[in-house]
Design a protein around this motif. Structure first.
Motif, mmCIF file in Angstrom:
data_model
loop_
_atom_site.group_PDB
_atom_site.id
_atom_site.type_symbol
_atom_site.label_atom_id
_atom_site.label_comp_id
_atom_site.label_asym_id
_atom_site.label_seq_id
_atom_site.Cartn_x
_atom_site.Cartn_y
_atom_site.Cartn_z
ATOM 1 N N LYS A 45 0.840 -1.200 0.000
ATOM 2 C CA LYS A 45 0.000 0.000 0.000
ATOM 3 C C LYS A 45 0.882 1.260 0.000
ATOM 4 N N ASN A 46 1.988 1.207 0.760
ATOM 5 C CA ASN A 46 2.925 2.338 0.766
ATOM 6 C C ASN A 46 3.546 2.574 -0.613
ATOM 7 N N LEU A 47 3.666 1.479 -1.386
ATOM 8 C CA LEU A 47 4.211 1.615 -2.738
ATOM 9 C C LEU A 47 3.187 2.161 -3.734
ATOM 10 N N GLY A 48 1.957 2.303 -3.291
ATOM 11 C CA GLY A 48 0.919 2.830 -4.174
ATOM 12 C C GLY A 48 0.123 1.763 -4.904
ATOM 13 N N LYS A 49 0.288 0.488 -4.513
ATOM 14 C CA LYS A 49 -0.481 -0.590 -5.143
ATOM 15 C C LYS A 49 -1.899 -0.633 -4.562
ATOM 16 N N GLN A 50 -2.831 -1.187 -5.329
ATOM 17 C CA GLN A 50 -4.147 -1.513 -4.788
ATOM 18 C C GLN A 50 -4.022 -2.816 -4.001
ATOM 19 N N VAL A 51 -4.459 -2.798 -2.753
ATOM 20 C CA VAL A 51 -4.291 -3.961 -1.875
ATOM 21 C C VAL A 51 -5.634 -4.337 -1.265
ATOM 22 N N CYS A 52 -5.958 -5.619 -1.309
ATOM 23 C CA CYS A 52 -7.112 -6.112 -0.561
ATOM 24 C C CYS A 52 -6.890 -7.591 -0.263
ATOM 25 N N LYS B 164 -13.497 -6.576 -8.793
ATOM 26 C CA LYS B 164 -13.337 -6.805 -10.235
ATOM 27 C C LYS B 164 -12.004 -6.247 -10.747
ATOM 28 N N ASP B 165 -11.485 -5.192 -10.094
ATOM 29 C CA ASP B 165 -10.207 -4.613 -10.511
ATOM 30 C C ASP B 165 -9.068 -5.620 -10.427
ATOM 31 N N PHE B 166 -9.262 -6.672 -9.626
ATOM 32 C CA PHE B 166 -8.187 -7.633 -9.375
ATOM 33 C C PHE B 166 -8.242 -8.818 -10.338
ATOM 34 N N TYR B 167 -9.166 -8.780 -11.302
ATOM 35 C CA TYR B 167 -9.285 -9.863 -12.269
ATOM 36 C C TYR B 167 -8.390 -9.585 -13.476
ATOM 37 N N THR B 168 -7.181 -9.090 -13.261
ATOM 38 C CA THR B 168 -6.301 -8.731 -14.372
ATOM 39 C C THR B 168 -4.960 -9.430 -14.228
ATOM 40 N N GLU B 169 -4.196 -9.395 -15.319
ATOM 41 C CA GLU B 169 -2.882 -10.052 -15.306
ATOM 42 C C GLU B 169 -1.866 -9.276 -14.475
ATOM 43 N N ASN B 170 -2.184 -8.047 -14.104
ATOM 44 C CA ASN B 170 -1.277 -7.254 -13.280
ATOM 45 C C ASN B 170 -1.546 -7.420 -11.786
ATOM 46 N N THR B 171 -2.169 -8.533 -11.434
ATOM 47 C CA THR B 171 -2.474 -8.840 -10.037
ATOM 48 C C THR B 171 -1.524 -9.921 -9.518
ATOM 49 N N LEU B 172 -0.950 -9.670 -8.356
ATOM 50 C CA LEU B 172 -0.140 -10.666 -7.652
ATOM 51 C C LEU B 172 -0.968 -11.205 -6.493
ATOM 52 N N VAL B 173 -1.019 -12.523 -6.358
ATOM 53 C CA VAL B 173 -1.742 -13.168 -5.262
ATOM 54 C C VAL B 173 -0.717 -13.739 -4.287
ATOM 55 N N ILE B 174 -0.872 -13.386 -3.008
ATOM 56 C CA ILE B 174 0.054 -13.865 -1.978
ATOM 57 C C ILE B 174 -0.736 -14.713 -0.988
#
Length: 449
Positions: free
Chosen positions: A27-34, A65-75
């Motif tokens: 989040k500090n890096l400016g990523k969308q996090v949930c 829905k924003d997280f249904y993209t190839e630019n999403t990392l799952v941890i």
């Protein structure tokens, strides 16, 4: 994988102490996090307040829905079951899925990394080092496995060029890291459910040590069978803490480095084990080039880690201390610290064993450590990720103890048992959900005494 190309980071198990500091970092890096977690907690509440979206139901339609993209990392956390529907959703669609340790590996590869390894002392040492660097103006982010009192957070700083990380031996996670400077505080047997033997643990630590090619950048204790720069208390070594005395509730000591004598450190955390923790942090900061003046000042202002010998009550009538200790060596350290601070006082220890496998593997050592206390209350074993094991119970452990004043009780009867004790010093110890009982115990004592 390039983290800079990632826009969204989704956490499955976001509420854990290690996962939550990664969430805050991104989040500090400016990523969308949930993310998802099984149950709400203080940590999840704080993250929600900071703008991180979290839900507590395993439901695919709750993933934004924003997280249904190839630019999403799952941890993911290792505690997530294979049947988890959200996890399987991401697997079936070939998302980039990483364990927390793998992500820390990616982060440390692109930063100057301090790594703190050891079966004991990682969190406190990392917290002290992160505090020293941050207070000295270093562009640092420190990932801490506990809540640092100074910051009320498990993340120190928002830096992008320097990282401090706990090098966790569990599941060989630390082998993913890319350390520039590291220390190893201890190599006691633990996690035998993963490693099988103490020799296998030692080999894993040696493999981690080999990540530091220049052994002048690796700090070790004299007991360890490793090549590196030796740190010791009251013994000749490259970094030596000596002239240790107690003044005004703090340790006061001097440190001899390879190049300079630094006098009159003031350090508020009790216990000889914490002297080694702070010495390791001092040594790493000194090697990095931090000024002696800045190190001394930062050490004097470090307030500790929650659930690491944390005072809950400190009055003439009662002392109540809470600690995360869940290994016999750590319990011994709590006993040493409390008896050094309060000689001759009766001590009640309330212990919740953590994991059936750990209880089984170290039962005799647990029994010996606990029997050193004047009075002991045992709670049932906290299972965490494990299923019950035949014959491995708190009653079985208690039967091995030599204490005469010992009892096994249910959580529902704990407050009554605590208030019935005439011990002046009370300590709660364990890594399970005993930490969630601390505020209730504190309230009951406050209202009674």
């Amino acid at each position: 994988m390039n983290i800079n190309q990632i826009n969204n980071v989704y956490f499955i198990g976001i509420g854990g102490i290690g996962m939550s500091n990664l969430a805050r970092y991104f989040k500090n890096l400016g990523k969308q996090v949930c993310g998802y977690d099984k149950t709400p907690s203080v940590l999840t509440n704080e993250m929600i307040e900071s703008g991180i979206s979290i839900h507590f139901e395993d439901a695919i339609d709750l993933i934004p829905k924003d997280f249904y993209t190839e630019n999403t990392l799952v941890i993911i956390t290792p505690a997530v079951p294979a049947s988890h529907s959200e996890w399987n959703y991401f697997i079936e669609r070939d998302f980039q899925i990483k364990k927390r340790a793998e992500v820390l590996g990616l982060i440390t590869k692109d930063t100057f990394c301090f790594a703190v390894a050891g079966t004991h002392g990682k969190t406190t040492t990392s917290g002290i080092l992160g505090h020293i660097l941050y207070e000295s103006g270093v562009d640092v982010t420190a990932f801490i496995g506990g809540i640092v009192v100074n910051y009320n957070s498990n993340l120190i700083g928002t830096g992008k060029s320097v990282t401090v990380v706990e090098a966790d031996e569990f599941d060989r996670s630390f082998l993913h890291l890319h350390p520039n400077i590291a220390c190893i505080t201890s190599m006691d047997a633990d996690h035998l459910d993963i490693y099988g033997t103490s020799q296998a643990i030692e080999e894993s630590f040696k493999e981690f040590a080999d990540k530091i090619k220049d052994k002048r950048n690796l700090f070790v204790t004299k007991e360890l069978p490793l090549e590196g720069v030796v740190c010791a208390i009251d013994e000749e070594s490259s970094y030596k803490a000596f002239n240790v005395r107690v003044g005004d509730g703090s340790y006061v000591f001097d440190v001899q480095t390879p190049t300079v004598l630094i006098k009159d450190f003031h350090f508020g955390l009790p216990g000889r084990h914490n002297l080694m923790n702070v010495l390791m942090a001092i040594a790493m900061a000194d090697l990095y080039g931090t000024s002696s003046v800045a190190i001394v000042k930062a050490v004097s202002t470090f307030k500790g880690i929650k659930r690491r010998f944390s005072y809950q009550i400190k009055t003439e009538e009662k002392i109540y201390i809470d600690d995360y200790a869940h290994h016999p060596t750590e319990i011994n350290a709590v006993h040493q610290a409390v008896t050094e601070l309060y000689p001759g006082q009766k001590v009640l220890a309330i212990f919740q064993p953590h994991l059936f496998s750990r209880t089984r593997d170290f039962a005799d050592d647990f029994a010996k450590s606990l029997s050193a206390f004047d009075e002991v209350i045992l709670l049932d074993i906290y299972p965490a990720r494990e299923l019950p094991m035949q014959g491995i119970t708190s009653q079985w452990l208690m039967d091995k103890m030599t204490s005469k004043n010992k009892k096994l009780i249910d959580k529902s009867d704990l407050i009554q048992a605590v208030l019935a004790s005439n011990a002046k010093i009370i300590v709660t110890i364990g890594a399970g959900d005993i930490g969630e009982l601390v505020s209730t115990i504190k309230k009951a004592i406050d209202e009674t005494f």
